[in-house]
Design a protein around this motif. Structure first.
Motif, PDB file in Angstrom:
ATOM      1  N   THR A  79      -6.695  17.850  11.887  1.00 27.42           N
ATOM      2  CA  THR A  79      -6.318  18.950  12.018  1.00 27.42           C
ATOM      3  C   THR A  79      -6.002  19.799  13.193  1.00 27.42           C
ATOM      4  N   SER A  80      -6.730  19.119  14.449  1.00 26.11           N
ATOM      5  CA  SER A  80      -6.416  19.501  15.863  1.00 26.11           C
ATOM      6  C   SER A  80      -4.942  18.932  16.165  1.00 26.11           C
ATOM      7  N   ILE A  81      -4.687  17.662  15.751  1.00 24.09           N
ATOM      8  CA  ILE A  81      -3.222  17.325  15.911  1.00 24.09           C
ATOM      9  C   ILE A  81      -2.473  18.282  15.117  1.00 24.09           C
ATOM     10  N   ARG A  82      -2.502  18.748  14.087  1.00 24.24           N
ATOM     11  CA  ARG A  82      -1.449  19.607  13.188  1.00 24.24           C
ATOM     12  C   ARG A  82      -1.399  20.768  14.012  1.00 24.24           C
ATOM     13  N   ASN A  83      -2.466  21.578  14.774  1.00 23.12           N
ATOM     14  CA  ASN A  83      -2.518  22.530  15.302  1.00 23.12           C
ATOM     15  C   ASN A  83      -1.648  22.487  16.739  1.00 23.12           C
ATOM     16  N   VAL A  84      -1.608  21.434  17.289  1.00 27.05           N
ATOM     17  CA  VAL A  84      -0.822  21.096  18.708  1.00 27.05           C
ATOM     18  C   VAL A  84       0.643  21.035  18.373  1.00 27.05           C
ATOM     19  N   ASN A  85       0.763  20.101  17.228  1.00 34.28           N
ATOM     20  CA  ASN A  85       1.921  19.728  16.604  1.00 34.28           C
ATOM     21  C   ASN A  85       2.901  21.289  16.219  1.00 34.28           C
ATOM     22  N   TYR A 127     -10.559   3.514  16.847  1.00 35.42           N
ATOM     23  CA  TYR A 127     -10.009   2.888  15.468  1.00 35.42           C
ATOM     24  C   TYR A 127      -8.885   1.785  15.492  1.00 35.42           C
ATOM     25  N   GLY A 128      -8.372   1.782  16.851  1.00 34.36           N
ATOM     26  CA  GLY A 128      -6.950   1.037  16.821  1.00 34.36           C
ATOM     27  C   GLY A 128      -5.988   1.801  16.508  1.00 34.36           C
ATOM     28  N   GLY A 129      -4.932   1.154  15.725  1.00 33.51           N
ATOM     29  CA  GLY A 129      -3.857   1.850  15.454  1.00 33.51           C
ATOM     30  C   GLY A 129      -4.116   3.074  14.350  1.00 33.51           C
ATOM     31  N   VAL A 130      -3.608   4.129  14.527  1.00 27.91           N
ATOM     32  CA  VAL A 130      -3.682   5.297  13.460  1.00 27.91           C
ATOM     33  C   VAL A 130      -2.541   5.755  13.200  1.00 27.91           C
ATOM     34  N   PRO A 131      -2.517   6.805  12.283  1.00 33.00           N
ATOM     35  CA  PRO A 131      -1.004   7.231  11.924  1.00 33.00           C
ATOM     36  C   PRO A 131      -0.588   8.383  12.910  1.00 33.00           C
ATOM     37  N   ILE A 132       0.441   8.101  13.299  1.00 35.18           N
ATOM     38  CA  ILE A 132       1.326   8.899  14.496  1.00 35.18           C
ATOM     39  C   ILE A 132       2.029  10.055  13.909  1.00 35.18           C
ATOM     40  N   ILE A 133       1.599  11.366  13.905  1.00 30.99           N
ATOM     41  CA  ILE A 133       2.084  12.430  13.368  1.00 30.99           C
ATOM     42  C   ILE A 133       2.725  13.264  14.431  1.00 30.99           C
ATOM     43  N   LYS A 134       3.892  13.501  14.491  1.00 30.16           N
ATOM     44  CA  LYS A 134       4.440  14.133  15.548  1.00 30.16           C
ATOM     45  C   LYS A 134       4.941  15.606  15.166  1.00 30.16           C
ATOM     46  N   GLU A 135       5.101  16.091  13.893  1.00 33.52           N
ATOM     47  CA  GLU A 135       5.250  17.321  13.343  1.00 33.52           C
ATOM     48  C   GLU A 135       4.335  17.811  12.519  1.00 33.52           C
ATOM     49  N   PRO A 136       4.013  19.046  12.237  1.00 34.65           N
ATOM     50  CA  PRO A 136       3.145  19.635  11.394  1.00 34.65           C
ATOM     51  C   PRO A 136       3.534  19.270  10.058  1.00 34.65           C
ATOM     52  N   GLN A 137       2.521  18.924   9.219  1.00 34.29           N
ATOM     53  CA  GLN A 137       2.994  18.635   7.772  1.00 34.29           C
ATOM     54  C   GLN A 137       2.898  19.742   6.962  1.00 34.29           C
ATOM     55  N   ASP A 138       3.685  20.127   5.937  1.00 36.05           N
ATOM     56  CA  ASP A 138       3.392  21.190   5.377  1.00 36.05           C
ATOM     57  C   ASP A 138       3.379  20.789   3.659  1.00 36.05           C
ATOM     58  N   PRO A 139       2.114  20.990   3.369  1.00 32.18           N
ATOM     59  CA  PRO A 139       1.543  20.372   1.885  1.00 32.18           C
ATOM     60  C   PRO A 139       2.549  21.116   0.800  1.00 32.18           C
ATOM     61  N   ALA A 140       3.019  22.204   1.129  1.00 34.40           N
ATOM     62  CA  ALA A 140       3.798  22.951   0.269  1.00 34.40           C
ATOM     63  C   ALA A 140       5.215  22.500  -0.204  1.00 34.40           C
ATOM     64  N   LYS A 141       5.809  21.731   0.894  1.00 31.33           N
ATOM     65  CA  LYS A 141       7.074  21.199   0.785  1.00 31.33           C
ATOM     66  C   LYS A 141       7.106  19.761   0.702  1.00 31.33           C
ATOM     67  N   SER A 152       0.905  11.120   3.039  1.00 27.55           N
ATOM     68  CA  SER A 152       0.132   9.909   3.412  1.00 27.55           C
ATOM     69  C   SER A 152       0.658   9.049   4.233  1.00 27.55           C
ATOM     70  N   VAL A 153       0.502   9.158   5.579  1.00 25.02           N
ATOM     71  CA  VAL A 153       1.375   8.460   6.706  1.00 25.02           C
ATOM     72  C   VAL A 153       0.389   7.116   6.738  1.00 25.02           C
ATOM     73  N   PRO A 154       1.030   5.957   7.094  1.00 27.62           N
ATOM     74  CA  PRO A 154       0.054   4.900   7.138  1.00 27.62           C
ATOM     75  C   PRO A 154      -0.304   4.631   8.583  1.00 27.62           C
ATOM     76  N   ARG A 155      -0.967   3.873   8.971  1.00 25.76           N
ATOM     77  CA  ARG A 155      -1.624   3.566  10.129  1.00 25.76           C
ATOM     78  C   ARG A 155      -0.326   2.788  11.300  1.00 25.76           C
ATOM     79  N   ALA A 156      -0.023   3.365  12.264  1.00 23.62           N
ATOM     80  CA  ALA A 156       0.613   2.488  13.300  1.00 23.62           C
ATOM     81  C   ALA A 156       0.207   1.215  13.968  1.00 23.62           C
ATOM     82  N   LYS A 157       0.954   0.479  14.631  1.00 26.95           N
ATOM     83  CA  LYS A 157       0.199  -0.467  15.221  1.00 26.95           C
ATOM     84  C   LYS A 157      -0.563   0.128  16.569  1.00 26.95           C
ATOM     85  N   GLU A 158      -1.420  -0.623  17.011  1.00 28.57           N
ATOM     86  CA  GLU A 158      -2.215  -0.222  18.102  1.00 28.57           C
ATOM     87  C   GLU A 158      -1.323  -0.079  19.206  1.00 28.57           C
ATOM     88  N   GLN A 159      -0.464  -1.044  19.513  1.00 25.51           N
ATOM     89  CA  GLN A 159       0.492  -0.711  20.800  1.00 25.51           C
ATOM     90  C   GLN A 159       1.187   0.378  20.477  1.00 25.51           C
TER      91      GLN A 159
END
Length: 618
Positions: free
Chosen positions: A123-129, A169-183, A190-197
Motif C-alpha cells: 500500500t505504501s509502495i502504491r502511494n509513492v509510485n 522475504y528475499g525476492g518480492v514483486p517489483i512494482i514501479k507504477e501504481p496499479q489500477d484495479p478498475a483498468k 498479480s505480480v510474481p516475486r522477482a529474483k532477490e538479486q
C-alpha cells in the motif's frame, strides 16, 4: 489518499498526520464554501443546471497543486517507512533473538518462527509510485529546488520500502507504477516475486535516481537528502554482498531466494563507493563534542539535536505532545519507574557485556572468580573498573549512577558465604537483614526488575523526570549515523581482501575504537571477526545485530539452543563485601531453524495474489 488514524500504538500521536488531516479538512471546508456560492447563484441568477463537482472527494489537483498538499502527502510516505524504532522495540523483540537482551518476563522464549517481523508495504509502495507518476504533471507549480527534493525523496523512500521487504522475504514483486484495479485484470494485478538479486539492484537504481534530484541539505529537519541516500546504499548493498557470499541460491525457487556468489564483490564495491562519497562531502564525522569525557560523549550522540552533531545522518524526530514514545517508561531501572509502574522490559545480557574489550584492548571478561570461592569486592563498580567508556554509556552496571542515583542492584544477602550456603532473597523491597535491605532498590525482586543484573542506558534519557516518562518522551530515533557507514565500509574492504584494503579497514575500526575509549587493534590481530565484533559493540540496541546475524548466516549457530547468561550480585554480610555469580537462564532456550533466514509471507497476501509463492519451510 486515505484518512488514517493518527495513533500508531502505545498512544503515539503523529504530528504530520494531524497536519495532513487538517489540510484535508481545510479543503473540504473550501469546497462547501464554494458550493454555497454556487447554490446562491443557481437560485438568484437562473435555473440552468450547474456542473457541480463532488464536495467530499480530494482530487489530485487538491494535493499536487502546491507545497502544503505535497507536504501532507510526503508525511504519509515518511510515516509508512519500515522504522525499526522505539515502537518496534516493544513489538518484535529482535534484541532478544540476537542475545543483546532478555525480557523481564518469559516473552520471546522458544522458537524463532520467521513470523515475528512481517511487513508487507505494498500500500505504501502504491502511494509513492503514484507520487512519482503524478508529480511531474504539476512541475510548473513548484520551484526547481522543491520539485527536485520531492521527487528525490520519493525514489529514496521507495528504496527504503523495498529494502524493508527484501531483507525479510528475499525476492518480492517489483512494482514501479501504481496499479489500477478498475483498468487491470486479475492476472495483471498479480505480480510474481522477482529474483532477490533483481530487488537489490532495483534498490540501487532507485537510490541512484534519487541522487539526481536530492541536495545535501534536507528541505526540513528529518527529511531525506544525499547523505541519507549514500548511507542507505552502504547498508543495503552490504546486506546484498553478505547474502551473495554467505547465503545459497535455492534451486527450487528459481533465483527468488539467494544471490550468486559471483556478485558479492560487486556489491561490496558499491558499499565502498557510496561511503567515499559521504567522506568527500565533508559533512559527516564521528561525534566528539563532549571530549575528553568519552563516556559522556558516546551517550550524547543520541540526544544532541544541534548542528554540532555531524554523526547523525537520518533520524526520526518526535515532538511533545503531537508525537511521542514511551521507551524510557519501559526500560528505565525499577527504582525510578514512572507512575504507570512499568520498567525494565529488557535487560542487557552478560553475553553482550563480555563481547566488548576493556580500556587496554583486552577481552572484557568479568573477573568474578570460581563459584565456590568468588572474588570479594568493596564496591560493586570495582568489577567494572576497566570497562570501556562506550560500554558504560550503553549499559547501566550494578551500582552505577543514572539520573544522579546509584542503581541499586542486589539479588540477596549471604550472612556468611560458603559453597553450600544459601542466600537470603526476597520479593519485598522493604525486607531487611540485620538492618540492611536484602535486595536493592532495582531488584531483582519483581516481574519488572532486571533479570540479567544490568539495565539499558543507551536511549534512556537521563534528563527526563521519572514522573514524565509515561507521556513526554521525545528524543529522536537515530536510523542512520556515520559510525555505521564507517563500519559498513570497513567490512566491505575486508571482505574484498588485499593488504591495502585490510589496512584501510583497520584504520577505520581503530578510529571508532579510539572514540569508544579502548586501544587500537594491532596488525597481527586484525581480521574479519574483529570488524564484526566492533560492529556489535558500536551498534548495540540499534536493531542491527539481529540482521547482521541473518545476513552473515550465523544465526542458526549463535541462537540455536542458546541460553543467555546473567550476572547475580550478593552482599556477604559478615565480610561487608560484594560477590558476583555468573548464571545461565536455563529456563529460556532459544531456537533458530535455517529456513527462517527468510520470513514467512502472510498467507492472506498469497490468497489475494495468486502469483506469490511461499518461502520454503512454512
Amino acid at each position: 489518499i486515505r484518512d488514517r488514524s493518527p495513533s500508531r500504538g502505545l498512544g503515539d500521536v503523529y504530528k504530520r498526520q494531524y497536519r495532513y488531516k487538517s489540510y484535508i479538512l481545510k479543503l473540504k471546508v473550501m469546497k462547501l464554501y464554494n458550493l454555497a456560492i454556487l447554490m446562491f447563484l443557481s437560485v438568484f441568477v437562473g435555473c440552468n443546471d450547474l456542473d457541480v463537482p463532488p464536495i467530499n472527494i480530494v482530487t489530485d489537483n487538491d494535493i499536487f497543486q502546491d507545497k502544503p498538499g505535497v507536504d501532507a502527502y510526503m508525511s504519509l510516505l515518511y510515516k509508512d517507512l519500515p522504522w525499526e524504532d522505539f515502537v518496534r522495540y516493544q513489538k518484535d523483540g529482535s534484541d532478544f533473538w540476537s542475545g543483546e537482551a532478555l525480557t523481564c518476563t518469559g516473552d520471546f522464549k522458544g522458537n524463532y518462527s520467521g513470523t515475528q517481523f512481517r511487513w508487507w508495504g505494498y500500500t505504501s509502495i502504491r502511494n509513492v509510485n503514484y507520487l512519482i507518476q503524478e508529480l511531474p504533471k504539476y512541475k510548473d507549480n513548484f520551484s526547481e529546488k522543491d520539485y527536485n527534493a520531492y521527487l528525490g525523496e520519493a525514489y529514496l523512500i521507495r528504496a527504503y520500502y523495498y529494502f524493508g521487504l527484501v531483507k525479510l522475504y528475499g525476492g518480492v514483486p517489483i512494482i514501479k507504477e501504481p496499479q489500477d484495479p478498475a483498468k487491470m485484470t486479475i492476472e495483471e494485478l498479480s505480480v510474481p516475486r522477482a529474483k532477490e538479486q533483481e530487488v537489490y539492484d532495483f534498490i540501487a537504481e532507485d537510490i541512484d535516481e534519487s541522487l539526481k534530484y536530492l541536495s545535501w541539505e534536507s528541505p526540513v529537519k528529518g527529511r531525506m537528502n544525499k547523505g541519507v541516500a549514500y548511507a542507505l546504499k552502504t547498508r543495503a548493498m552490504l546486506f546484498a554482498g553478505s547474502i551473495a557470499k554467505y547465503g545459497t541460491v535455492d534451486p527450487s525457487m528459481d533465483g527468488i531466494l539467494g544471490i550468486p556468489s559471483s556478485e558479492a564483490n560487486r556489491y561490496y564495491n558499491l558499499v565502498i563507493e557510496a561511503a567515499k562519497e559521504l567522506e568527500k562531502s565533508g559533512r559527516y564525522e564521528l561525534y566528539k563534542q563532549k571530549y575528553p569525557d568519552k563516556f559522556a560523549n558516546y551517550y550524547a550522540i543520541f540526544y544532541d539535536e544541534t548542528n554540532a552533531n555531524k554523526e547523525v545522518i537520518f533520524a526520526e524526530y518526535f515532538h511533545y505532545p503531537e508525537k511521542t514514545h514511551r521507551y524510557d517508561r519501559y526500560f528505565i531501572p525499577w527504582q525510578m519507574r514512572s507512575p504507570a509502574n512499568s520498567s525494565s522490559r529488557m535487560n542487557p545480557t552478560l553475553d553482550l557485556i563480555e563481547t566488548y574489550d576493556d580500556v587496554d584492548g583486552n577481552p572484557f571478561v568479568l573477573e568474578t572468580g570460581p563459584a565456590n570461592n568468588p572474588i570479594r569486592y568493596e564496591d560493586r563498580m570495582d568489577l567494572f573498573a576497566k570497562a570501556e567508556p562506550r560500554l558504560r554509556a550503553t549499559v547501566i552496571f550494578p551500582g552505577d549512577v543514572f539520573k544522579n542515583e546509584v542503581i541499586d542492584v542486589q539479588n540477596g544477602i549471604y550472612p556468611t558465604f560458603s559453597p553450600n550456603a544459601k542466600p537470603k532473597i526476597s520479593s519485598d523491597f522493604n525486607a531487611m537483614y540485620e538492618g540492611r535491605p536484602i535486595i536493592g532498590k532495582s531488584g531483582p525482586g519483581t516481574a519488572e526488575t532486571t533479570t540479567s543484573g544490568f539495565y539499558f542506558r543507551k536511549y534512556c534519557d537521563e534528563t527526563l523526570p521519572s514522573a514524565n516518562c509515561d507521556k513526554m518522551e521525545a528524543h529522536p530515533w537515530v536510523d542512520l549515523r556515520y559510525a555505521e557507514v564507517l563500519l559498513n565500509r570497513a567490512e566491505a574492504l575486508v571482505e574484498l581482501g588485499g593488504s591495502s584494503n585490510v589496512e584501510e579497514a583497520r584504520g577505520i575500526i581503530n578510529e571508532i575504537r579510539d572514540r569508544a575509549g579502548t586501544k587500537a587493534i594491532p596488525v597481527d590481530k586484525f581480521n574479519l571477526e574483529k570488524v564484526r565484533k566492533e560492529r556489535r559493540c558500536e551498534l548495540a540496541f540499534e536493531r542491527q545485530t539481529f540482521w547482521d546475524l541473518i545476513r552473515w548466516r550465523v544465526a542458526d549457530k549463535e541462537i540455536a539452543n542458546r541460553q543467555w547468561r546473567t550476572l547475580e550480585v550478593y552482599y556477604v554480610h559478615d565480610e561487608g563485601k560484594y560477590i558476583f555469580l555468573k548464571k545461565q537462564r536455563t529456563e529460556r532456550t532459544y531456537i533458530f531453524h535455517p529456513h527462517t533466514y527468510y520470513a514467512s509471507i502472510n498467507p492472506d497476501h498469497i490468497k489475494t495474489n495468486k502469483s506469490l509463492v511461499q518461502n520454503p519451510g512454512y
